[in-house]
Design a protein around this motif. Structure first.
Motif, PDB file in Angstrom:
ATOM      1  N   SER A  77      18.718 -30.801  19.580  1.00  0.00           N
ATOM      2  CA  SER A  77      19.038 -30.868  18.146  1.00  0.00           C
ATOM      3  C   SER A  77      18.402 -32.067  17.459  1.00  0.00           C
ATOM      4  O   SER A  77      18.568 -32.254  16.253  1.00  0.00           O
ATOM      5  CB  SER A  77      20.563 -30.917  17.953  1.00  0.00           C
ATOM      6  N   LEU A  78      17.666 -32.886  18.220  1.00  0.00           N
ATOM      7  CA  LEU A  78      17.041 -34.086  17.661  1.00  0.00           C
ATOM      8  C   LEU A  78      15.971 -33.688  16.645  1.00  0.00           C
ATOM      9  O   LEU A  78      15.068 -32.908  16.942  1.00  0.00           O
ATOM     10  CB  LEU A  78      16.428 -34.924  18.780  1.00  0.00           C
ATOM     11  N   GLY A  79      16.066 -34.212  15.426  1.00  0.00           N
ATOM     12  CA  GLY A  79      15.147 -33.847  14.359  1.00  0.00           C
ATOM     13  C   GLY A  79      13.821 -34.574  14.428  1.00  0.00           C
ATOM     14  O   GLY A  79      13.678 -35.608  15.092  1.00  0.00           O
ATOM     15  N   ALA A  80      12.823 -34.042  13.701  1.00  0.00           N
ATOM     16  CA  ALA A  80      11.478 -34.619  13.690  1.00  0.00           C
ATOM     17  C   ALA A  80      11.475 -36.021  13.089  1.00  0.00           C
ATOM     18  O   ALA A  80      10.752 -36.912  13.562  1.00  0.00           O
ATOM     19  CB  ALA A  80      10.532 -33.709  12.920  1.00  0.00           C
ATOM     20  N   ALA A  81      12.274 -36.229  12.045  1.00  0.00           N
ATOM     21  CA  ALA A  81      12.310 -37.547  11.396  1.00  0.00           C
ATOM     22  C   ALA A  81      12.793 -38.614  12.372  1.00  0.00           C
ATOM     23  O   ALA A  81      12.246 -39.728  12.419  1.00  0.00           O
ATOM     24  CB  ALA A  81      13.213 -37.496  10.165  1.00  0.00           C
ATOM     25  N   ALA A  82      13.820 -38.260  13.155  1.00  0.00           N
ATOM     26  CA  ALA A  82      14.342 -39.213  14.135  1.00  0.00           C
ATOM     27  C   ALA A  82      13.294 -39.523  15.195  1.00  0.00           C
ATOM     28  O   ALA A  82      13.144 -40.680  15.618  1.00  0.00           O
ATOM     29  CB  ALA A  82      15.605 -38.656  14.783  1.00  0.00           C
ATOM     30  N   VAL A  83      12.541 -38.510  15.623  1.00  0.00           N
ATOM     31  CA  VAL A  83      11.500 -38.721  16.629  1.00  0.00           C
ATOM     32  C   VAL A  83      10.431 -39.674  16.096  1.00  0.00           C
ATOM     33  O   VAL A  83       9.959 -40.574  16.815  1.00  0.00           O
ATOM     34  CB  VAL A  83      10.862 -37.381  17.041  1.00  0.00           C
ATOM     35  N   ILE A  84      10.043 -39.516  14.842  1.00  0.00           N
ATOM     36  CA  ILE A  84       9.030 -40.387  14.247  1.00  0.00           C
ATOM     37  C   ILE A  84       9.533 -41.827  14.179  1.00  0.00           C
ATOM     38  O   ILE A  84       8.815 -42.775  14.540  1.00  0.00           O
ATOM     39  CB  ILE A  84       8.646 -39.874  12.847  1.00  0.00           C
TER      40      ILE A  84
ATOM     41  N   LEU B 245      17.830 -51.090  17.632  1.00  0.00           N
ATOM     42  CA  LEU B 245      17.706 -50.036  16.617  1.00  0.00           C
ATOM     43  C   LEU B 245      17.365 -48.681  17.252  1.00  0.00           C
ATOM     44  O   LEU B 245      17.780 -47.635  16.738  1.00  0.00           O
ATOM     45  CB  LEU B 245      16.654 -50.418  15.586  1.00  0.00           C
ATOM     46  N   ILE B 246      16.624 -48.695  18.354  1.00  0.00           N
ATOM     47  CA  ILE B 246      16.349 -47.438  19.057  1.00  0.00           C
ATOM     48  C   ILE B 246      17.663 -46.823  19.547  1.00  0.00           C
ATOM     49  O   ILE B 246      17.876 -45.612  19.434  1.00  0.00           O
ATOM     50  CB  ILE B 246      15.383 -47.665  20.233  1.00  0.00           C
ATOM     51  N   LEU B 247      18.543 -47.660  20.081  1.00  0.00           N
ATOM     52  CA  LEU B 247      19.850 -47.164  20.527  1.00  0.00           C
ATOM     53  C   LEU B 247      20.674 -46.670  19.349  1.00  0.00           C
ATOM     54  O   LEU B 247      21.299 -45.588  19.410  1.00  0.00           O
ATOM     55  CB  LEU B 247      20.596 -48.274  21.278  1.00  0.00           C
ATOM     56  N   LEU B 248      20.688 -47.430  18.259  1.00  0.00           N
ATOM     57  CA  LEU B 248      21.473 -47.060  17.081  1.00  0.00           C
ATOM     58  C   LEU B 248      20.976 -45.744  16.484  1.00  0.00           C
ATOM     59  O   LEU B 248      21.774 -44.835  16.188  1.00  0.00           O
ATOM     60  CB  LEU B 248      21.395 -48.179  16.038  1.00  0.00           C
ATOM     61  N   VAL B 249      19.660 -45.611  16.307  1.00  0.00           N
ATOM     62  CA  VAL B 249      19.093 -44.384  15.731  1.00  0.00           C
ATOM     63  C   VAL B 249      19.359 -43.198  16.646  1.00  0.00           C
ATOM     64  O   VAL B 249      19.659 -42.088  16.181  1.00  0.00           O
ATOM     65  CB  VAL B 249      17.583 -44.563  15.478  1.00  0.00           C
TER      66      VAL B 249
ATOM     67  N   LEU C  23      22.117 -38.042  16.894  1.00  0.00           N
ATOM     68  CA  LEU C  23      22.808 -37.019  17.671  1.00  0.00           C
ATOM     69  C   LEU C  23      24.284 -36.894  17.277  1.00  0.00           C
ATOM     70  O   LEU C  23      25.076 -36.331  18.027  1.00  0.00           O
ATOM     71  CB  LEU C  23      22.674 -37.311  19.164  1.00  0.00           C
ATOM     72  N   GLY C  24      24.628 -37.441  16.121  1.00  0.00           N
ATOM     73  CA  GLY C  24      25.933 -37.162  15.550  1.00  0.00           C
ATOM     74  C   GLY C  24      27.042 -38.132  15.850  1.00  0.00           C
ATOM     75  O   GLY C  24      28.203 -37.865  15.502  1.00  0.00           O
TER      76      GLY C  24
END
Length: 367
Positions: free
Chosen positions: A66-73, A264-268, A273-274
């Motif tokens: 369910s991870l979105g493209a924006a989050a991946v970028i 921030l990687i952990l936070l994002v 993921l909700g």
């Protein structure tokens, strides 16, 4: 045991030894087999028993997809920032080293350090630096200072996490407990570091005592004693003090940025993921990050694979009082995908580019 002496380098450091961590020690086939078996057993206990106790892998997979493209970028950009800071620290400490070369060497070494046990990444970086014309002395000094700050900054982070927690209301008792444990360990280690830096006599005595303890441990596992650490700690003290006085502002900025970007990687990952702020606030996540960061200073497996996942999942689940366990487990896997697997993938391309650069250098210098 005689210590290996490296060949002279362009920096004129003939006879200068590399850091002791690079001095190889032979292991019998039985010792290698036992270590490999214990590592497999540890990974099975973590991924086969511990993590499934928090959430099923099917639920974790559903959350991951369910991870979105924006989050991946965003996560990709943060990962590049973290890796750039790692390379930038060495480029800042070694004047002849360009950032581009430092980045290629850093990522090439990350492939090795995240997959091969022991000081493999440091050895790989050393080989690359030597081919780039970096002297033994510059490498040794940068290695010592980089390790000192990398391991020293996590000692301070729990204090910052505790201060931030104090600004919030209704912080769960479990989060306070984690933060206080991290703070207690940090205070002890920071006090030792301050005493070592303030007094050369204390530094020597501390090194002697640590060396005796390590030799006792080596005796238990039937290994020959190592070298005397008193002079080693004194040399470490001089190297750290000298280069930190000259580069302290830039080094603090680089290492602080690296830690912030990793958090921030952990936070994002959690937010994507909700896992909302009603379950874990940004400050609570930071407090957990500082404690786990402190607990994973020593690598037990390459890249602490298995260990980091287990600690982050357990700490975040405890801090969240068992809420959104599936999403937390999935978020930790995403976090590790970018902080552990990311450098491996990036390092594959960098290894190719670095090999091409070395071939070009060899062709240029050939008669």
């Amino acid at each position: 045991m005689s210590k290996p002496v490296l060949p002279p380098s362009p920096g004129g450091d003939a006879g200068r030894r590399v850091p002791p961590i690079l001095e190889s020690e032979s292991s019998s086939p039985l010792q290698k087999t036992v270590r490999f078996t214990l590592s497999l057993l540890l990974l099975y206990l973590i991924f086969g028993l511990l993590i499934p106790s928090f959430a099923s892998y099917q639920d974790v997979w559903d959350a991951l997809t369910s991870l979105g493209a924006a989050a991946v970028i965003v996560l990709t950009l943060l990962t590049l920032l973290v890796e750039s800071c790692k390379a930038g620290a060495f480029a800042l400490m070694i004047e002849p080293l360009r950032f581009r070369d430092a980045f290629l060497a850093q990522e090439s070494a990350a492939v090795v350090s995240n997959t091969v046990p022991g000081p493999s990444g440091t050895a790989a970086r050393y080989v690359s630096y030597r081919k780039l014309g970096i002297s033994n002395e510059d490498f040794a000094t940068s290695y010592v200072v980089n390790s000192s700050i990398s391991n020293g900054l996590p000692l301070v982070l729990p204090s910052l996490g505790l201060v931030l927690l104090s600004t919030q209301k209704d912080v769960p008792a479990s989060v306070w407990t984690l933060a206080l444990i991290g703070l207690g360990v940090s205070l002890v280690l920071v006090a030792l570091a301050v005493l070592v830096l303030r007094s050369e006599r204390f530094a020597y005595g501390f090194g002697v005592r640590v060396g005796r303890f390590l030799n006792w441990v080596r005796g238990v596992v039937r290994r020959p004693p190592g070298e005397e650490l008193g002079e080693t700690v004194v040399e470490w003290r001089h190297d750290v003090v000298d280069i930190f006085r000259a580069r302290w502002l830039g080094l603090v900025a680089v290492f602080a940025t690296r830690e912030l970007a990793t958090y921030l990687i952990l936070l994002v990952s959690l937010r994507a993921l909700g896992v909302g702020s009603d379950v874990l606030t940004a400050v609570e996540i930071f407090a957990v990050y500082t404690v786990v960061r402190l607990a994973t200073l020593v690598e037990i497996t390459p890249g602490n694979v298995g260990i980091s996942e287990a600690l982050y999942i357990a700490a975040l689940d405890w801090a969240a009082d068992g809420r959104d366990s599936d999403a937390i487990v999935a978020a930790v896997f995403v976090f590790r995908m970018f902080t552990y697997l990311g450098p491996i993938l990036l390092g594959g391309g960098c290894s190719y580019l670095l090999a091409r650069r070395f071939r070009g250098m060899a062709a240029t210098s050939a008669p």
